[in-house]
Motif scaffolding. Structure first.
Motif, PDB file in Angstrom:
ATOM      1  N   GLN A  65       0.829  -1.206   0.000  1.00 48.46           N
ATOM      2  CA  GLN A  65       0.000   0.000   0.000  1.00 48.46           C
ATOM      3  C   GLN A  65       0.862   1.254   0.000  1.00 48.46           C
ATOM      4  OE1 GLN A  65      -2.312  -1.270   3.496  1.00 48.46           O
ATOM      5  NE2 GLN A  65      -4.165  -1.071   2.258  1.00 48.46           N
ATOM      6  N   LEU A  66       1.992   1.198   0.692  1.00 42.38           N
ATOM      7  CA  LEU A  66       2.934   2.313   0.672  1.00 42.38           C
ATOM      8  C   LEU A  66       3.472   2.530  -0.741  1.00 42.38           C
ATOM      9  CD1 LEU A  66       4.574   4.427   2.335  1.00 42.38           C
ATOM     10  CD2 LEU A  66       6.323   2.668   2.611  1.00 42.38           C
ATOM     11  N   MET A  67       3.823   1.454  -1.414  1.00 42.69           N
ATOM     12  CA  MET A  67       4.296   1.550  -2.792  1.00 42.69           C
ATOM     13  C   MET A  67       3.206   2.114  -3.697  1.00 42.69           C
ATOM     14  SD  MET A  67       7.480   0.504  -2.821  1.00 42.69           S
ATOM     15  CE  MET A  67       7.737   0.235  -4.577  1.00 42.69           C
ATOM     16  N   GLU A  68       1.980   1.718  -3.465  1.00 41.38           N
ATOM     17  CA  GLU A  68       0.852   2.196  -4.276  1.00 41.38           C
ATOM     18  C   GLU A  68       0.661   3.698  -4.085  1.00 41.38           C
ATOM     19  OE1 GLU A  68      -2.122   2.097  -7.018  1.00 41.38           O
ATOM     20  OE2 GLU A  68      -0.769   0.448  -6.481  1.00 41.38           O
ATOM     21  N   SER A  69       0.872   4.179  -2.877  1.00 42.63           N
ATOM     22  CA  SER A  69       0.713   5.614  -2.622  1.00 42.63           C
ATOM     23  C   SER A  69       1.700   6.433  -3.442  1.00 42.63           C
ATOM     24  CB  SER A  69       0.904   5.912  -1.129  1.00 42.63           C
ATOM     25  OG  SER A  69       2.269   5.783  -0.749  1.00 42.63           O
ATOM     26  N   ARG A  70       2.892   5.896  -3.679  1.00 44.28           N
ATOM     27  CA  ARG A  70       3.879   6.616  -4.488  1.00 44.28           C
ATOM     28  C   ARG A  70       3.507   6.588  -5.966  1.00 44.28           C
ATOM     29  NH1 ARG A  70      10.105   5.248  -3.711  1.00 44.28           N
ATOM     30  NH2 ARG A  70       9.474   3.281  -4.648  1.00 44.28           N
ATOM     31  N   ARG A  71       2.888   5.505  -6.394  1.00 47.46           N
ATOM     32  CA  ARG A  71       2.473   5.426  -7.796  1.00 47.46           C
ATOM     33  C   ARG A  71       1.386   6.447  -8.108  1.00 47.46           C
ATOM     34  NH1 ARG A  71       3.917  -0.219  -7.041  1.00 47.46           N
ATOM     35  NH2 ARG A  71       1.900  -0.749  -6.117  1.00 47.46           N
ATOM     36  N   ASN A  72       0.667   6.901  -7.091  1.00 42.89           N
ATOM     37  CA  ASN A  72      -0.359   7.927  -7.267  1.00 42.89           C
ATOM     38  C   ASN A  72       0.065   9.216  -6.557  1.00 42.89           C
ATOM     39  OD1 ASN A  72      -2.192   6.186  -8.656  1.00 42.89           O
ATOM     40  ND2 ASN A  72      -2.667   5.227  -6.699  1.00 42.89           N
ATOM     41  N   ALA A  73       1.331   9.566  -6.727  1.00 42.31           N
ATOM     42  CA  ALA A  73       1.919  10.660  -5.949  1.00 42.31           C
ATOM     43  C   ALA A  73       1.228  11.998  -6.170  1.00 42.31           C
ATOM     44  CB  ALA A  73       3.402  10.779  -6.289  1.00 42.31           C
ATOM     45  N   SER A  74       0.593  12.206  -7.307  1.00 44.04           N
ATOM     46  CA  SER A  74      -0.055  13.493  -7.585  1.00 44.04           C
ATOM     47  C   SER A  74      -1.391  13.645  -6.875  1.00 44.04           C
ATOM     48  CB  SER A  74      -0.262  13.663  -9.094  1.00 44.04           C
ATOM     49  OG  SER A  74      -1.079  12.610  -9.604  1.00 44.04           O
ATOM     50  N   SER A  75      -1.871  12.583  -6.283  1.00 49.04           N
ATOM     51  CA  SER A  75      -3.162  12.604  -5.598  1.00 49.04           C
ATOM     52  C   SER A  75      -2.983  13.064  -4.157  1.00 49.04           C
ATOM     53  CB  SER A  75      -3.797  11.213  -5.636  1.00 49.04           C
ATOM     54  OG  SER A  75      -4.832  11.101  -4.698  1.00 49.04           O
ATOM     55  N   LEU A  76      -3.824  14.007  -3.715  1.00 47.56           N
ATOM     56  CA  LEU A  76      -3.755  14.470  -2.326  1.00 47.56           C
ATOM     57  C   LEU A  76      -4.066  13.350  -1.332  1.00 47.56           C
ATOM     58  CD1 LEU A  76      -5.370  18.022  -2.572  1.00 47.56           C
ATOM     59  CD2 LEU A  76      -2.973  17.452  -2.229  1.00 47.56           C
ATOM     60  N   PRO A  77      -5.091  12.527  -1.558  1.00 47.21           N
ATOM     61  CA  PRO A  77      -5.324  11.413  -0.641  1.00 47.21           C
ATOM     62  C   PRO A  77      -4.135  10.456  -0.562  1.00 47.21           C
ATOM     63  CG  PRO A  77      -7.276  11.788  -1.964  1.00 47.21           C
ATOM     64  CD  PRO A  77      -6.180  12.642  -2.550  1.00 47.21           C
ATOM     65  N   ALA A  78      -3.401  10.311  -1.674  1.00 43.09           N
ATOM     66  CA  ALA A  78      -2.240   9.410  -1.677  1.00 43.09           C
ATOM     67  C   ALA A  78      -1.149   9.920  -0.747  1.00 43.09           C
ATOM     68  CB  ALA A  78      -1.696   9.251  -3.095  1.00 43.09           C
ATOM     69  N   ALA A  79      -1.009  11.241  -0.634  1.00 47.87           N
ATOM     70  CA  ALA A  79      -0.012  11.817   0.272  1.00 47.87           C
ATOM     71  C   ALA A  79      -0.356  11.482   1.722  1.00 47.87           C
ATOM     72  CB  ALA A  79       0.065  13.329   0.081  1.00 47.87           C
ATOM     73  N   ILE A  80      -1.644  11.533   2.033  1.00 50.02           N
ATOM     74  CA  ILE A  80      -2.085  11.165   3.384  1.00 50.02           C
ATOM     75  C   ILE A  80      -1.887   9.673   3.603  1.00 50.02           C
ATOM     76  CG2 ILE A  80      -4.063  11.089   4.951  1.00 50.02           C
ATOM     77  CD1 ILE A  80      -5.168  13.530   3.445  1.00 50.02           C
ATOM     78  N   LEU A  81      -2.206   8.883   2.575  1.00 43.68           N
ATOM     79  CA  LEU A  81      -2.036   7.434   2.668  1.00 43.68           C
ATOM     80  C   LEU A  81      -0.583   7.067   2.915  1.00 43.68           C
ATOM     81  CD1 LEU A  81      -3.246   4.565   2.370  1.00 43.68           C
ATOM     82  CD2 LEU A  81      -2.725   4.727  -0.080  1.00 43.68           C
ATOM     83  N   GLN A  82       0.336   7.741   2.233  1.00 46.32           N
ATOM     84  CA  GLN A  82       1.758   7.434   2.394  1.00 46.32           C
ATOM     85  C   GLN A  82       2.208   7.690   3.828  1.00 46.32           C
ATOM     86  OE1 GLN A  82       5.871   9.214   0.569  1.00 46.32           O
ATOM     87  NE2 GLN A  82       4.359   8.483  -0.888  1.00 46.32           N
ATOM     88  N   LYS A  83       1.770   8.786   4.416  1.00 47.57           N
ATOM     89  CA  LYS A  83       2.141   9.088   5.791  1.00 47.57           C
ATOM     90  C   LYS A  83       1.535   8.066   6.743  1.00 47.57           C
ATOM     91  CE  LYS A  83       2.727  13.090   8.782  1.00 47.57           C
ATOM     92  NZ  LYS A  83       4.162  13.185   8.536  1.00 47.57           N
ATOM     93  N   ALA A  84       0.274   7.719   6.508  1.00 47.66           N
ATOM     94  CA  ALA A  84      -0.408   6.763   7.382  1.00 47.66           C
ATOM     95  C   ALA A  84       0.252   5.388   7.310  1.00 47.66           C
ATOM     96  CB  ALA A  84      -1.880   6.666   6.999  1.00 47.66           C
ATOM     97  N   LYS A  85       0.573   4.936   6.112  1.00 42.72           N
ATOM     98  CA  LYS A  85       1.162   3.611   5.954  1.00 42.72           C
ATOM     99  C   LYS A  85       2.599   3.574   6.475  1.00 42.72           C
ATOM    100  CE  LYS A  85      -2.487   1.763   4.658  1.00 42.72           C
ATOM    101  NZ  LYS A  85      -3.150   0.789   5.559  1.00 42.72           N
ATOM    102  N   SER A  86       3.307   4.683   6.386  1.00 43.98           N
ATOM    103  CA  SER A  86       4.651   4.742   6.959  1.00 43.98           C
ATOM    104  C   SER A  86       4.595   4.545   8.467  1.00 43.98           C
ATOM    105  CB  SER A  86       5.305   6.090   6.633  1.00 43.98           C
ATOM    106  OG  SER A  86       5.479   6.246   5.244  1.00 43.98           O
ATOM    107  N   LEU A  87       3.646   5.209   9.113  1.00 42.98           N
ATOM    108  CA  LEU A  87       3.488   5.053  10.559  1.00 42.98           C
ATOM    109  C   LEU A  87       3.041   3.639  10.922  1.00 42.98           C
ATOM    110  CD1 LEU A  87       1.852   8.477  11.423  1.00 42.98           C
ATOM    111  CD2 LEU A  87       4.059   7.647  12.250  1.00 42.98           C
TER     112      LEU A  87
END
Length: 279
Positions: A124-146
Motif C-alpha cells: 500500500q505504501l508503494m501504491e501511494s507513491r504510484r499515485n503521488a499526484s493525488s492528495l489522498p495518496a499523500a495522506i495514505l503514504q504518511k499513514a502507511k509509513s506510521l
C-alpha cells in the motif's frame, strides 16, 4: 518510565526519504554506513549475511534488519538464490533534533511475526507513491509509513528493553528530557535540576549528554531554534522581536546571536530566504 517514553514517541515525527522493493541474486555491501538516517529492510524471500564487528548473522525469509546511522556493517549474499527485499530509509526525531530511537534496545536483526500484514502495508505504501499526484495518496503514504513503523517496533521493543533502561538509572533523566522537550521555551536551571536529582551539576550535565547526545542546555537551545524557524515561516505577522519573546529570550539580540550561530544567518534573512525557496 513508560509514560516518559510514550510522550517522546508521540512528539516524534517520522520522515521517510526512500523506500523500494528490490530483487537481488547478488549483494556485496562492505564497510557500509549511513550518515544520518536509519535503514530497515525486510527479507521476503532468499538468504544473505549481515556482519557487524566480529558477529555474523544469517538473514533468512522473515528477517528484519535494523541499521542505525554511522554503524559500519557488511551485508552480502553467499548464495545465488533470489532475494526479495523491502527496505526504507527514515528518521524519527523530535523537532528534527532529538533522535528517540536510541532510547530503545532494538536488535540489529530479528524475525517478524506479522509477515503477511507487513507485506500488505508495504505494498500500500508503494501504491501511494504510484499515485503521488493525488492528495489522498499523500495522506495514505504518511499513514502507511506510521503503520509500518508500528509493525516493526511492536515486536522489536519489549519490556526487557524498558526494564534495562530503567535499571541503568535513566528514569530520572528521562523525566528531565521530557520536561525540556515539552517546554523548550521555559527557562531551565541546571542547578535546580541537579538539586531535584540529589546529584552535582557537572555529573547531571555529563550524564545527560552521555544518554542523549547533548547537554540539557544544548538540547533546549536547539529545540528553541527549531520552534523559531517554524514561527518565522508559519506566522508572517510576527516580528523577530515577537518570536524571541514567544520563546522567552530575555533580549532579542541574544536570540539573533543564537539563531545565527545555529543557522548561519539572522532570523529575518532566514525568513526571506525560505519564503523565496518555498515559492
Amino acid at each position: 518510565m513508560n509514560q516518559y517514553l510514550i510522550k517522546l514517541l508521540q512528539q516524534a515525527e517520522l520522515n521517510v526519504s526512500e523506500f523500494a522493493i528490490h530483487t537481488r541474486r547478488e549483494m556485496n555491501f562492505r564497510d557500509r554506513a549511513f550518515s544520518s538516517e536509519y535503514m530497515m529492510s525486510y527479507h521476503k524471500t532468499g538468504t544473505a549475511k549481515l556482519r557487524i564487528g566480529d558477529a555474523i548473522y544469517d538473514i533468512v525469509p522473515g528477517s528484519v534488519i535494523f541499521i542505525p546511522p554511522h554503524l559500519v556493517h557488511d551485508q552480502y549474499k553467499d548464495t545465488d538464490d533470489e532475494a526479495v527485499i523491502l527496505w526504507w530509509h527514515f528518521t524519527y526525531k523530535v523537532e528534527r533534533v532529538l533522535d528517540v530511537l536510541p532510547l530503545f534496545q532494538i536488535p540489529y536483526i530479528y524475525q517478524l511475526k506479522q509477515k503477511e500484514r507487513f507485506e500488505a502495508v508495504f505494498e500500500q505504501l508503494m501504491e501511494s507513491r504510484r499515485n503521488a499526484s493525488s492528495l489522498p495518496a499523500a495522506i495514505l503514504q504518511k499513514a502507511k509509513s506510521l503503520e509500518l513503523l508500528y509493525l516493526l517496533f511492536d515486536e522489536a521493543i519489549g519490556q526487557r528493553a524498558v526494564a534495562d533502561s530503567a535499571a541503568g538509572g535513566q528514569q530520572s533523566f528521562l523525566g528531565m528530557l521530557c520536561q525540556i522537550v515539552q517546554q523548550p521555551e521555559k527557562p531551565i536551571s541546571l542547578a535546580e535540576m541537579a538539586q531535584q536529582l540529589h546529584l552535582n551539576t557537572a555529573y547531571v550535565s555529563s550524564r545527560f549528554k552521555e544518554l542523549y547526545g547533548m547537554s540539557p542546555i544544548g538540547l533546549q537551545r536547539r529545540l528553541r531554534i527549531e520552534k523559531a524557524k517554524a514561527l518565522l515561516l508559519t506566522d508572517l505577522d510576527m516580528s523577530v522581536t515577537q518570536v524571541a519573546e514567544a520563546l522567552h529570550f530575555s533580549e532579542v539580540t541574544n536570540f539573533t546571536r543564537l539563531f545565527k550561530k545555529h543557522t548561519g544567518m539572522a532570523p529575518i534573512q532566514y525568513r526571506r530566504l525560505m519564503q523565496v525557496t518555498i515559492t
